[in-house]
Design a protein around this motif. Structure first.
Motif, PDB file in Angstrom:
ATOM      1  N   THR A   1      15.677  42.895 -90.193  1.00 17.94           N
ATOM      2  CA  THR A   1      15.054  43.543 -89.031  1.00 17.94           C
ATOM      3  C   THR A   1      13.767  44.039 -89.986  1.00 17.94           C
ATOM      4  O   THR A   1      12.316  43.935 -89.760  1.00 17.94           O
ATOM      5  CB  THR A   1      15.454  44.653 -88.437  1.00 17.94           C
ATOM      6  N   LEU A   2      14.127  44.804 -91.349  1.00 19.36           N
ATOM      7  CA  LEU A   2      12.916  45.319 -91.992  1.00 19.36           C
ATOM      8  C   LEU A   2      12.153  44.193 -92.575  1.00 19.36           C
ATOM      9  O   LEU A   2      11.044  44.382 -92.783  1.00 19.36           O
ATOM     10  CB  LEU A   2      13.737  45.979 -93.238  1.00 19.36           C
ATOM     11  N   ILE A   3      12.423  43.217 -92.775  1.00 14.86           N
ATOM     12  CA  ILE A   3      11.834  42.056 -93.396  1.00 14.86           C
ATOM     13  C   ILE A   3      10.736  41.324 -92.416  1.00 14.86           C
ATOM     14  O   ILE A   3       9.668  41.187 -92.565  1.00 14.86           O
ATOM     15  CB  ILE A   3      12.905  40.815 -94.012  1.00 14.86           C
ATOM     16  N   ILE A   4      11.441  41.450 -91.031  1.00 17.08           N
ATOM     17  CA  ILE A   4      10.528  40.972 -89.969  1.00 17.08           C
ATOM     18  C   ILE A   4       9.423  42.061 -89.991  1.00 17.08           C
ATOM     19  O   ILE A   4       8.117  41.613 -89.767  1.00 17.08           O
ATOM     20  CB  ILE A   4      11.396  40.803 -88.833  1.00 17.08           C
ATOM     21  N   ILE A   5       9.629  43.222 -89.703  1.00 18.00           N
ATOM     22  CA  ILE A   5       8.729  44.198 -89.423  1.00 18.00           C
ATOM     23  C   ILE A   5       7.842  44.095 -90.812  1.00 18.00           C
ATOM     24  O   ILE A   5       6.384  44.284 -90.615  1.00 18.00           O
ATOM     25  CB  ILE A   5       9.238  45.557 -89.563  1.00 18.00           C
ATOM     26  N   ILE A   6       8.296  44.225 -92.017  1.00 19.74           N
ATOM     27  CA  ILE A   6       7.302  43.867 -92.984  1.00 19.74           C
ATOM     28  C   ILE A   6       6.415  42.694 -92.981  1.00 19.74           C
ATOM     29  O   ILE A   6       5.243  42.874 -93.294  1.00 19.74           O
ATOM     30  CB  ILE A   6       8.077  44.133 -94.379  1.00 19.74           C
ATOM     31  N   ALA A   7       6.997  41.594 -92.509  1.00 20.10           N
ATOM     32  CA  ALA A   7       6.174  40.408 -92.495  1.00 20.10           C
ATOM     33  C   ALA A   7       5.097  40.404 -91.274  1.00 20.10           C
ATOM     34  O   ALA A   7       3.935  39.985 -91.497  1.00 20.10           O
ATOM     35  CB  ALA A   7       7.009  39.277 -92.052  1.00 20.10           C
ATOM     36  N   ILE A   8       5.449  41.131 -90.136  1.00 20.54           N
ATOM     37  CA  ILE A   8       4.404  41.168 -89.130  1.00 20.54           C
ATOM     38  C   ILE A   8       3.345  42.227 -89.404  1.00 20.54           C
ATOM     39  O   ILE A   8       2.042  42.054 -89.254  1.00 20.54           O
ATOM     40  CB  ILE A   8       5.069  42.011 -87.859  1.00 20.54           C
ATOM     41  N   VAL A   9       3.812  43.399 -90.275  1.00 20.63           N
ATOM     42  CA  VAL A   9       2.888  44.416 -90.809  1.00 20.63           C
ATOM     43  C   VAL A   9       1.841  43.601 -91.825  1.00 20.63           C
ATOM     44  O   VAL A   9       0.475  43.774 -91.682  1.00 20.63           O
ATOM     45  CB  VAL A   9       3.312  45.577 -91.514  1.00 20.63           C
ATOM     46  N   ALA A  10       2.322  42.807 -92.897  1.00 16.73           N
ATOM     47  CA  ALA A  10       1.555  41.935 -93.605  1.00 16.73           C
ATOM     48  C   ALA A  10       0.651  41.193 -93.229  1.00 16.73           C
ATOM     49  O   ALA A  10      -0.604  41.055 -93.379  1.00 16.73           O
ATOM     50  CB  ALA A  10       2.527  41.258 -94.701  1.00 16.73           C
TER      51      ALA A  10
END
Length: 181
Positions: free
Chosen positions: A2-11
């Protein structure tokens, strides 16, 4: 995960904001360039009017002195960043000078018949057309910029980054009465 998905969306969101900012800067610079092009044409037209005043002095010193006083009283736009208001004010001043020059030429047939006068008037006509085309280019460029600034979702980013809708150059409704040079 979930953290990777959030970071990807923010990026992706950050990259999109950067892309929008770059696009707005590019459009804003096109607007600035178009405005400066008008300024260049106005200065060229002003120089041609100065030559015409010099020529007029040979035929009628009183009228030439009057015209020179009008020219001297006007601020020629030479700043590195002219504004829409500066361009409009300069346009009005140049119109007044042009009208007076035509009146002087009508009063002095020898001046009007001079080849130098005709050549200078032809160059002024060329600059008139260049200014007209430059004004159209500027307003078209501002239209594209304003569409970007006002369209969602770019408008949200534009507001955050300080990009605002730009002013158009005023239409000169009196142009229909403008004396033919």
């Amino acid at each position: 995960m979930t953290l990777i998905i959030i970071i990807a969306i923010v990026a992706l969101l950050v990259l999109w904001v950067i892309a929008v900012q770059n696009k707005l800067v590019k459009s804003d610079e096109f607007c600035n360039n178009a405005l400066k092009q008008i300024n260049v044409q106005q200065i060229s037209r002003y120089d041609a009017l100065q030559a015409l005043i010099k020529l007029t002095r040979e035929y009628a010193s009183y009228e030439a002195d009057t015209l020179q006083k009008i020219v001297d009283a006007r601020k020629i736009i030479s700043s590195p960043a002219p504004t829409v208001a500066d361009i409009n004010a300069n346009e009005a001043a140049l119109k007044e000078i042009g009208s007076r020059l035509i009146a002087v030429a009508e009063a002095y047939p020898d001046l009007k018949a001079s080849q130098n006068y005709r050549d200078t008037m032809a160059s002024i006509e060329k600059y008139e057309e260049n200014v007209r085309l430059s004004r159209m280019t500027f307003n078209d460029t501002v239209t594209r910029f304003n569409q970007q600034v006002r369209s969602f979702p770019v408008s949200a980013v534009a507001g955050m980054l300080g990009f605002a809708k730009r002013d158009y150059l005023a239409d000169d409704l009196s142009k229909k009465d403008y004396p033919a040079i």
